[in-house]
Write an enzyme that holds these catalytic residues in place. Structure first.
Site, mmCIF file in Angstrom:
data_model
loop_
_atom_site.group_PDB
_atom_site.id
_atom_site.type_symbol
_atom_site.label_atom_id
_atom_site.label_comp_id
_atom_site.label_asym_id
_atom_site.label_seq_id
_atom_site.Cartn_x
_atom_site.Cartn_y
_atom_site.Cartn_z
ATOM 1 N N HIS A 63 -3.535 -2.953 3.159
ATOM 2 C CA HIS A 63 -2.947 -2.721 4.478
ATOM 3 C C HIS A 63 -2.618 -4.042 5.166
ATOM 4 C CE1 HIS A 63 -4.222 1.533 4.260
ATOM 5 N NE2 HIS A 63 -3.310 1.718 5.193
ATOM 6 N N GLU A 75 0.819 -1.220 0.000
ATOM 7 C CA GLU A 75 0.000 0.000 0.000
ATOM 8 C C GLU A 75 0.850 1.265 0.000
ATOM 9 O OE1 GLU A 75 -0.719 2.159 2.914
ATOM 10 O OE2 GLU A 75 0.812 1.173 4.087
#
Length: 341
Positions: free
Chosen positions: A309, A12
């Site tokens: 994430h 990410e």
């Protein structure tokens, strides 16, 4: 000296790579070198709240640090011994207190005595867990794992002024315990709070009325909270779902020009997505459970989806700890298993 090299553009590509890396460096005593920090963001490099986390981590473990400047994309961090004590850190604006705390708490749980941390900054921010989320969702689960901390919000802090005050008392962990969350269990209550500072009471009324209609919440579980000691006007709607095995909290932030109906709809939409899933843990809580479960050496949970994430955090943890993180599809959604090797 063993060095861990972490490319901040992986996955990410945000600040979580830095925060998790700092936590793990402090706990393991392994030096870490970060490159391409926050390369996946529109403004790459170290921002103010990340700098606060770095300098706070440095103070907690007497680390040797280079590259700790605003907008820097490289950082080296050589940890020393973690020290319990009383600490205070000011984010200098509305940066997230919760994200700085989540960097420090794993280290302070491994210290040899009680610690107190006072943070000044944002308590209810877009794109970050709120102080209320830590208080009502994350910390109760940490307590089940043997990691106890008490969080008090003395003053709420909203964008842009910040100035919120959060104080946390941290007890050292005697023994980490495994936590397994395959199911959330029976739904006990649905409730909501509307936090308002310098905005009309009618805003809270409209938000809570929509929660009542859409989530069938009992009126006795809905309330507005005057937080007018905040340094600027602000509004946050907190929708709380209490289950047998855990609590989830969904936060939507009101800003200037944003209709109360839109704030309420955002919170209700997130809650309804979670309620329609069969998973125990919402997607935001999932990546915040991964690191403490890895430290404990064992844990598992189900969650609706694999987020960037979650997979990025698993990658960072794997650089420091000898543990296996299995992520697989099951009928409830995604099952995550953590086991020390």
């Amino acid at each position: 000296m063993q060095w861990i090299e972490i490319d901040g553009s992986k996955g990410e590509g945000g600040g979580q790579i830095l925060r998790s890396g700092l936590s793990l460096s402090m706990i393991t005593g392994k030096a870490v070198s970060f490159t391409h920090i926050r390369a996946g963001r529109s403004k790459p490099g170290i921002m103010r709240q990340h700098l606060t986390a770095i300098l706070a981590a440095q103070q907690v473990c007497a680390a040797q640090v280079s590259g700790a400047t605003l907008n820097s994309t490289e950082l080296t961090f050589i940890p020393g011994q973690i020290k319990s004590g009383d600490y205070q850190f000011d984010l200098g604006g509305a940066g997230s207190c919760a994200l700085v705390l989540q960097t420090l708490l794993p280290a302070l749980w491994s210290a040899n005595g009680e610690s107190r941390v006072k943070l000044i900054g944002g308590t209810h921010n877009p794109m970050a867990p709120s102080a209320s989320f830590l208080q009502q969702v994350w910390l109760p689960l940490m307590a089940k794992m043997g990691a106890k901390a008490t969080l008090v919000v003395h003053r709420c802090g909203f964008y842009p002024a910040g100035g919120g005050e959060v104080e946390v008392t941290i007890d050292p962990v005697k023994q980490w315990q495994a936590l397994h969350l395959p199911q959330r269990g029976k739904l006990i209550d649905i409730g909501a709070q509307s936090l308002i500072a310098g905005v009309p009471e009618s805003v809270a009324f409209r938000e809570l009325n929509i929660v009542k209609q859409q989530l069938k919440a009992d009126e006795s579980m809905l309330c507005s909270v005057d937080v007018s000691s905040a340094r600027c006007a602000g509004n946050a709607l907190l929708v709380k779902l209490q289950f047998e095995h855990l609590t989830e909290l969904f936060c939507a932030i009101g800003t200037k020009g944003k209709a109360a109906a839109k704030v309420a709809q955002e919170a209700c939409d997130e809650a309804q997505v979670y309620l329609k899933s069969a998973a125990a843990v919402g997607e935001y809580l999932a990546d915040q459970l991964l690191l403490p479960m890895a430290i404990a050496g064992e844990g598992s949970f189900t969650t609706p989806v694999i987020t960037d994430h979650l997979s990025t955090n698993a990658f960072v943890i794997g650089q420091f700890l000898n543990c296996r993180i299995d992520i697989q599809s099951v009928h409830q959604g995604i099952e995550v298993n953590i086991q020390r090797q």
